[in-house]
Design a protein around this motif. Structure first.
Motif, short mmCIF file in Angstrom:
data_model
loop_
_atom_site.label_atom_id
_atom_site.label_comp_id
_atom_site.label_asym_id
_atom_site.label_seq_id
_atom_site.Cartn_x
_atom_site.Cartn_y
_atom_site.Cartn_z
N ALA A 72 18.25 -1.75 82.67
CA ALA A 72 19.44 -2.19 83.40
C ALA A 72 20.48 -1.08 83.46
N ALA A 73 20.63 -0.36 82.36
CA ALA A 73 21.57 0.75 82.33
C ALA A 73 21.13 1.86 83.28
N ARG A 74 19.84 2.15 83.29
CA ARG A 74 19.31 3.20 84.16
C ARG A 74 19.48 2.83 85.63
N SER A 75 19.31 1.56 85.95
CA SER A 75 19.49 1.10 87.32
C SER A 75 20.94 1.28 87.77
N LYS A 76 21.87 0.96 86.89
CA LYS A 76 23.29 1.14 87.21
C LYS A 76 23.62 2.63 87.39
N LEU A 77 23.02 3.48 86.56
CA LEU A 77 23.23 4.92 86.68
C LEU A 77 22.72 5.43 88.03
N GLU A 78 21.56 4.97 88.44
CA GLU A 78 20.99 5.42 89.71
C GLU A 78 21.87 4.98 90.88
N THR A 79 22.45 3.80 90.76
CA THR A 79 23.37 3.33 91.81
C THR A 79 24.59 4.26 91.91
N LEU A 80 25.13 4.67 90.78
CA LEU A 80 26.29 5.55 90.77
C LEU A 80 25.94 6.92 91.35
N LEU A 81 24.78 7.45 91.00
CA LEU A 81 24.40 8.79 91.45
C LEU A 81 24.00 8.81 92.93
N VAL A 82 23.26 7.78 93.36
CA VAL A 82 22.70 7.79 94.72
C VAL A 82 23.61 7.07 95.71
N ASP A 83 23.96 5.84 95.41
CA ASP A 83 24.75 5.05 96.37
C ASP A 83 26.22 5.49 96.41
N THR A 84 26.82 5.66 95.23
CA THR A 84 28.22 6.06 95.18
C THR A 84 28.38 7.55 95.44
N GLY A 85 27.35 8.33 95.14
CA GLY A 85 27.40 9.77 95.38
C GLY A 85 28.16 10.54 94.33
N MET A 86 28.22 10.01 93.13
CA MET A 86 28.96 10.69 92.07
C MET A 86 28.16 11.85 91.49
N ALA A 87 28.88 12.85 91.02
CA ALA A 87 28.25 13.95 90.30
C ALA A 87 28.12 13.57 88.83
N GLY A 88 27.14 14.17 88.17
CA GLY A 88 26.92 13.84 86.77
C GLY A 88 28.13 14.15 85.91
N GLY A 89 28.78 15.27 86.19
CA GLY A 89 29.97 15.63 85.42
C GLY A 89 31.09 14.62 85.57
N ASP A 90 31.22 14.04 86.78
CA ASP A 90 32.26 13.02 86.99
C ASP A 90 31.95 11.75 86.21
N ILE A 91 30.67 11.40 86.13
CA ILE A 91 30.29 10.22 85.35
C ILE A 91 30.61 10.45 83.87
N ILE A 92 30.32 11.65 83.39
CA ILE A 92 30.65 11.98 82.00
C ILE A 92 32.15 11.86 81.77
N ASP A 93 32.94 12.39 82.70
CA ASP A 93 34.40 12.32 82.56
C ASP A 93 34.89 10.87 82.51
N GLN A 94 34.38 10.05 83.40
CA GLN A 94 34.81 8.64 83.41
C GLN A 94 34.32 7.92 82.16
N LEU A 95 33.13 8.27 81.72
CA LEU A 95 32.60 7.65 80.51
C LEU A 95 33.47 8.02 79.31
N HIS A 96 33.90 9.26 79.27
CA HIS A 96 34.76 9.70 78.17
C HIS A 96 36.08 8.93 78.17
N ARG A 97 36.61 8.66 79.37
CA ARG A 97 37.87 7.92 79.47
C ARG A 97 37.71 6.46 79.06
N SER A 98 36.47 5.94 79.12
CA SER A 98 36.24 4.51 78.86
C SER A 98 35.74 4.23 77.45
N VAL A 99 35.52 5.29 76.66
CA VAL A 99 34.90 5.11 75.34
C VAL A 99 35.62 4.07 74.51
N TRP A 100 36.95 4.13 74.53
CA TRP A 100 37.70 3.24 73.64
C TRP A 100 37.81 1.83 74.19
#
Length: 329
Positions: A253-281
């Motif tokens: 399920a997590a991998r499916s959501k990641l693929e949606t972000l990378l392919v459908d949303t068009g996000m770069a991997g670095g941007d996902i990392i940045d947003q993930l870092h902001r959401s950790v807490w």
């Protein structure tokens, strides 16, 4: 709608980051302490060499030009030289253009100002030459250096400057400026659209204004959907859902959501990392588990920065979370 936009019959013909660039120090948002110190230098007519350090879009270049306007008034363009070190980083620039400007005659003012943007892109030799130039022309020239990382500026230059560290702008400062621009331009900006702009900006005023202008061209209303679409930014809840699935041991399920972000949303991997870092807490984890999650985020970020495949590294990150799901219970 503003007169300019109305005359052209559409929104967005003019670049808003320049149209709404502050002209005075008093108009610079979110850097009150720095503005107060700079204003004090100007009022006392005692301007030293300056070093502005901080991330993009927080007011470094704007502050430099505002200083020139305050010191020289209408004559500021003739007494202010702006160079971009990322384009002209060689030692010849320091020896030629800067020296020629510093030597040139000028009337009515004690000194001229040289603004060197992205100074951390200067080579070591160029910085050494710049240090010597700062010494030679200290009587009639003031240098303002701008950089993202002050650690990349050699110590002899730093010791000759008053160092100002610009921090990412607070949400309130970004919100206030975006609301003012939307009102001036006659844009219907929803509350969730404003929240999305502030989130997507991440403390970068330039990004917020550019995103507002881009979103305003897509329709009559700037809402959350328009902002996230135009900025290729994921909703915070999507990022949280992806990681929470991995933490719960649901890797597919997590991998499916990641693929949606990378392919459908068009996000770069670095941007996902940045947003993930902001959401950790935002995750309901104890401190030990959060530290481990941060460690895995840092490892993935480093590998992506070094050129590793983004999707592979992000899937490995999710897989490591899923494999250690028992630790988070």
């Amino acid at each position: 709608m503003s007169e300019a936009a109305d005359a052209e019959g559409t929104t967005g013909r003019e670049i808003w980051i320049e149209k709404y660039r502050p002209q005075t120090l008093e108009d610079v948002y979110g850097q009150e302490d720095i503005v107060d110190r700079l204003r004090s230098y100007i009022e006392q007519d005692d301007l030293p060499h300056l070093l502005f350090a901080g991330p993009a879009g927080v007011g470094k270049t704007t502050s430099a030009t505002a200083i020139a306007r305050a010191v020289y008034g209408d004559d500021w363009r003739g007494n202010f030289l702006e160079l971009n070190a990322s384009d002209e980083r060689g030692i010849d620039v320091v020896r030629d253009r800067i020296k020629n400007f510093a030597r040139a005659s000028f009337g009515g003012y004690d000194y001229r100002i040289i603004f060197l943007d992205e100074a951390d892109s200067l080579t070591s030799d160029a910085q050494s030459a710049l240090r010597r130039t700062m010494e030679q022309f200290s009587d009639n020239t003031r240098f303002v250096l701008s950089c993202n990382y002050s650690s990349k500026i050699i110590d002899p230059i730093q010791s000759r400057c008053a160092v100002f560290r610009f921090s990412p702008l607070g949400d309130d400062a970004v919100r206030k400026q975006v609301e003012a621009i939307a009102e001036t331009e006659g844009i219907e900006l929803t509350e969730d659209g404003l929240d999305a702009l502030v989130y997507a900006a991440g403390g970068d005023m330039r990004r917020a204004i550019n995103s507002l202008q881009a979103a305003a061209t897509t329709g009559e209303v700037v809402d959350e959907e328009a902002v996230y679409l135009i900025t290729s930014t994921a909703r915070p809840e999507d990022i949280e859902e992806m990681v929470q699935s991995a933490i719960d041991g649901e890797f597919l399920a997590a991998r499916s959501k990641l693929e949606t972000l990378l392919v459908d949303t068009g996000m770069a991997g670095g941007d996902i990392i940045d947003q993930l870092h902001r959401s950790v807490w935002e995750f309901d984890l104890d401190e030990r588990a959060t530290v481990r999650l941060m460690e895995r985020i840092g490892e993935a970020d480093y590998r992506i920065t070094e050129g590793a495949n983004e999707q592979v590294q992000l899937e490995a990150l999710l897989a490591s979370l899923a494999a250690a799901s028992d630790e988070y219970e």
